[in-house]
Scaffold this motif. Structure first.
Motif, PDB file in Angstrom:
ATOM      1  N   ASP A  94       0.833  -1.208   0.000  1.00  0.00           N
ATOM      2  CA  ASP A  94       0.000   0.000   0.000  1.00  0.00           C
ATOM      3  C   ASP A  94       0.867   1.257   0.000  1.00  0.00           C
ATOM      4  OD1 ASP A  94      -2.260  -1.596   0.080  1.00  0.00           O
ATOM      5  OD2 ASP A  94      -2.557  -1.359   2.258  1.00  0.00           O
ATOM      6  N   ILE A  95       1.862   1.280   0.874  1.00  0.00           N
ATOM      7  CA  ILE A  95       2.749   2.447   0.966  1.00  0.00           C
ATOM      8  C   ILE A  95       3.525   2.618  -0.343  1.00  0.00           C
ATOM      9  CG2 ILE A  95       4.780   3.370   2.172  1.00  0.00           C
ATOM     10  CD1 ILE A  95       2.530   3.509   4.024  1.00  0.00           C
ATOM     11  N   GLN A  96       3.956   1.510  -0.924  1.00  0.00           N
ATOM     12  CA  GLN A  96       4.711   1.573  -2.174  1.00  0.00           C
ATOM     13  C   GLN A  96       3.837   2.147  -3.296  1.00  0.00           C
ATOM     14  OE1 GLN A  96       8.085   0.502  -2.376  1.00  0.00           O
ATOM     15  NE2 GLN A  96       7.990   1.637  -4.291  1.00  0.00           N
ATOM     16  N   ARG A 105       3.026  12.268  -9.482  1.00  0.00           N
ATOM     17  CA  ARG A 105       2.521  13.638  -9.338  1.00  0.00           C
ATOM     18  C   ARG A 105       3.668  14.633  -9.293  1.00  0.00           C
ATOM     19  NH1 ARG A 105      -1.104  11.559  -5.136  1.00  0.00           N
ATOM     20  NH2 ARG A 105       0.265  12.615  -3.679  1.00  0.00           N
ATOM     21  N   LEU A 106       4.762  14.244  -8.620  1.00  0.00           N
ATOM     22  CA  LEU A 106       5.926  15.125  -8.530  1.00  0.00           C
ATOM     23  C   LEU A 106       6.528  15.359  -9.913  1.00  0.00           C
ATOM     24  CD1 LEU A 106       7.808  16.705  -6.646  1.00  0.00           C
ATOM     25  CD2 LEU A 106       9.172  14.622  -6.391  1.00  0.00           C
ATOM     26  N   ARG A 107       6.617  14.302 -10.716  1.00  0.00           N
ATOM     27  CA  ARG A 107       7.126  14.470 -12.089  1.00  0.00           C
ATOM     28  C   ARG A 107       6.211  15.407 -12.889  1.00  0.00           C
ATOM     29  NH1 ARG A 107       8.716   8.981 -11.388  1.00  0.00           N
ATOM     30  NH2 ARG A 107       6.756   8.221 -12.233  1.00  0.00           N
ATOM     31  N   GLU A 135       7.595  16.887  -2.288  1.00  0.00           N
ATOM     32  CA  GLU A 135       8.932  16.322  -2.099  1.00  0.00           C
ATOM     33  C   GLU A 135       9.129  15.870  -0.640  1.00  0.00           C
ATOM     34  OE1 GLU A 135      11.476  19.461  -3.511  1.00  0.00           O
ATOM     35  OE2 GLU A 135      11.581  18.607  -5.536  1.00  0.00           O
ATOM     36  N   ARG A 136       8.652  16.698   0.308  1.00  0.00           N
ATOM     37  CA  ARG A 136       8.720  16.305   1.721  1.00  0.00           C
ATOM     38  C   ARG A 136       7.905  15.040   1.970  1.00  0.00           C
ATOM     39  NH1 ARG A 136       7.116  21.638   4.417  1.00  0.00           N
ATOM     40  NH2 ARG A 136       7.258  22.390   2.350  1.00  0.00           N
ATOM     41  N   GLU A 137       6.732  14.982   1.375  1.00  0.00           N
ATOM     42  CA  GLU A 137       5.867  13.805   1.530  1.00  0.00           C
ATOM     43  C   GLU A 137       6.512  12.574   0.881  1.00  0.00           C
ATOM     44  OE1 GLU A 137       2.591  11.830   3.050  1.00  0.00           O
ATOM     45  OE2 GLU A 137       3.222  13.891   3.414  1.00  0.00           O
ATOM     46  N   VAL A 138       7.124  12.760  -0.299  1.00  0.00           N
ATOM     47  CA  VAL A 138       7.816  11.652  -0.964  1.00  0.00           C
ATOM     48  C   VAL A 138       8.975  11.175  -0.094  1.00  0.00           C
ATOM     49  CG1 VAL A 138       9.313  11.089  -2.940  1.00  0.00           C
ATOM     50  CG2 VAL A 138       7.116  12.198  -3.327  1.00  0.00           C
ATOM     51  N   THR A 141       7.580   9.283   2.860  1.00  0.00           N
ATOM     52  CA  THR A 141       7.072   7.987   2.429  1.00  0.00           C
ATOM     53  C   THR A 141       8.217   7.043   2.075  1.00  0.00           C
ATOM     54  OG1 THR A 141       5.076   9.079   1.601  1.00  0.00           O
ATOM     55  CG2 THR A 141       5.485   6.856   0.817  1.00  0.00           C
ATOM     56  N   ALA A 142       9.291   7.569   1.472  1.00  0.00           N
ATOM     57  CA  ALA A 142      10.454   6.735   1.158  1.00  0.00           C
ATOM     58  C   ALA A 142      11.076   6.201   2.453  1.00  0.00           C
ATOM     59  CB  ALA A 142      11.482   7.524   0.349  1.00  0.00           C
ATOM     60  N   SER A 143      11.140   7.047   3.471  1.00  0.00           N
ATOM     61  CA  SER A 143      11.655   6.595   4.781  1.00  0.00           C
ATOM     62  C   SER A 143      10.754   5.516   5.366  1.00  0.00           C
ATOM     63  CB  SER A 143      11.742   7.773   5.756  1.00  0.00           C
ATOM     64  OG  SER A 143      12.660   8.712   5.312  1.00  0.00           O
ATOM     65  N   GLU A 144       9.451   5.704   5.214  1.00  0.00           N
ATOM     66  CA  GLU A 144       8.482   4.715   5.711  1.00  0.00           C
ATOM     67  C   GLU A 144       8.648   3.383   4.980  1.00  0.00           C
ATOM     68  OE1 GLU A 144       5.117   3.542   8.128  1.00  0.00           O
ATOM     69  OE2 GLU A 144       6.590   5.135   8.260  1.00  0.00           O
ATOM     70  N   VAL A 145       8.858   3.434   3.660  1.00  0.00           N
ATOM     71  CA  VAL A 145       9.078   2.215   2.874  1.00  0.00           C
ATOM     72  C   VAL A 145      10.337   1.505   3.369  1.00  0.00           C
ATOM     73  CG1 VAL A 145       9.748   1.378   0.573  1.00  0.00           C
ATOM     74  CG2 VAL A 145       7.803   2.939   0.823  1.00  0.00           C
ATOM     75  N   GLN A 146      11.405   2.270   3.603  1.00  0.00           N
ATOM     76  CA  GLN A 146      12.649   1.663   4.089  1.00  0.00           C
ATOM     77  C   GLN A 146      12.456   1.062   5.490  1.00  0.00           C
ATOM     78  OE1 GLN A 146      15.462   4.878   3.834  1.00  0.00           O
ATOM     79  NE2 GLN A 146      15.967   4.439   1.694  1.00  0.00           N
TER      80      GLN A 146
END
Length: 183
Positions: A94-96, A105-107, A135-138, A141-146
């Motif tokens: 889900d997070i991924q 969306r960022l792109r 970008e902050r949210e990305v 979320t990247a930290s959460e995925v890790q």
């Protein structure tokens, strides 16, 4: 005199027969006593052996119950870890998905900032603010995925350890079962 000799001879014969009978009877009783004395030690050995076997069987019951309880507890640990890993993987998926959507969306925002072609679209400053927020949210979320990936890896390691313990306990149960079968 003749009668007295016959009576005396009969008396001696009677005494001799009585003595022989008594000797024979006492020898028979002695043989019976000896036979009983041979049987009693054998019976005593047999009774002691039966007592030892009963004590072993009595102590085997609690050992079996304890081992079975350990196996069941270990199975619960393994099942709990499997369930947690499955839940973690579902949450990671889900997070991924969210992360991938945010990157898309960022792109799109970056493309809109590079080529502000639409006059009716949001102003450039607003697009840049949206980009910083996204970008902050990305990043979050990247930290959460890790973090979730690391948690899943740790749980998989724990699962391998717990499965090893379960296998060991299961082998002990099988050995105990084999020892009970041999008796």
């Amino acid at each position: 005199m003749r009668w007295s000799t016959v009576v005396l001879a009969l008396g001696l014969i009677t005494v001799a027969i009585g003595t022989a009978v008594r000797t024979s009877a006492s020898q028979g009783q002695a043989r019976q006593a000896a036979a009983q004395e041979d049987v009693l030690p054998a019976l005593l050995v047999e009774v002691r052996g039966l007592r030892a076997a009963m004590e072993q069987m009595a102590s085997a019951g609690p050992r079996v119950q304890l081992a079975l309880g350990r196996v069941q507890l270990q199975e619960q640990r393994v099942n709990t870890l499997v369930r947690r890993i499955d839940d973690g993987k579902a949450h990671l998926a889900d997070i991924q998905r969210d992360y991938d959507g945010m990157q898309q969306r960022l792109r799109g925002l970056e493309a809109g900032i590079r080529e502000p072609a639409r006059p009716d679209g949001p102003p450039l400053a607003e697009l840049q603010n949206m980009q910083r927020d996204l970008e902050r949210e990305v990043s979050r979320t990247a930290s959460e995925v890790q973090r979730i990936t690391a948690d899943i890896t740790a749980m998989e390691t724990d699962l391998a350890t717990e499965q090893g313990r379960w296998i060991d306990l299961n082998q002990r149960m099988e050995a105990l079962e084999q020892s009970l079968i041999r008796r």
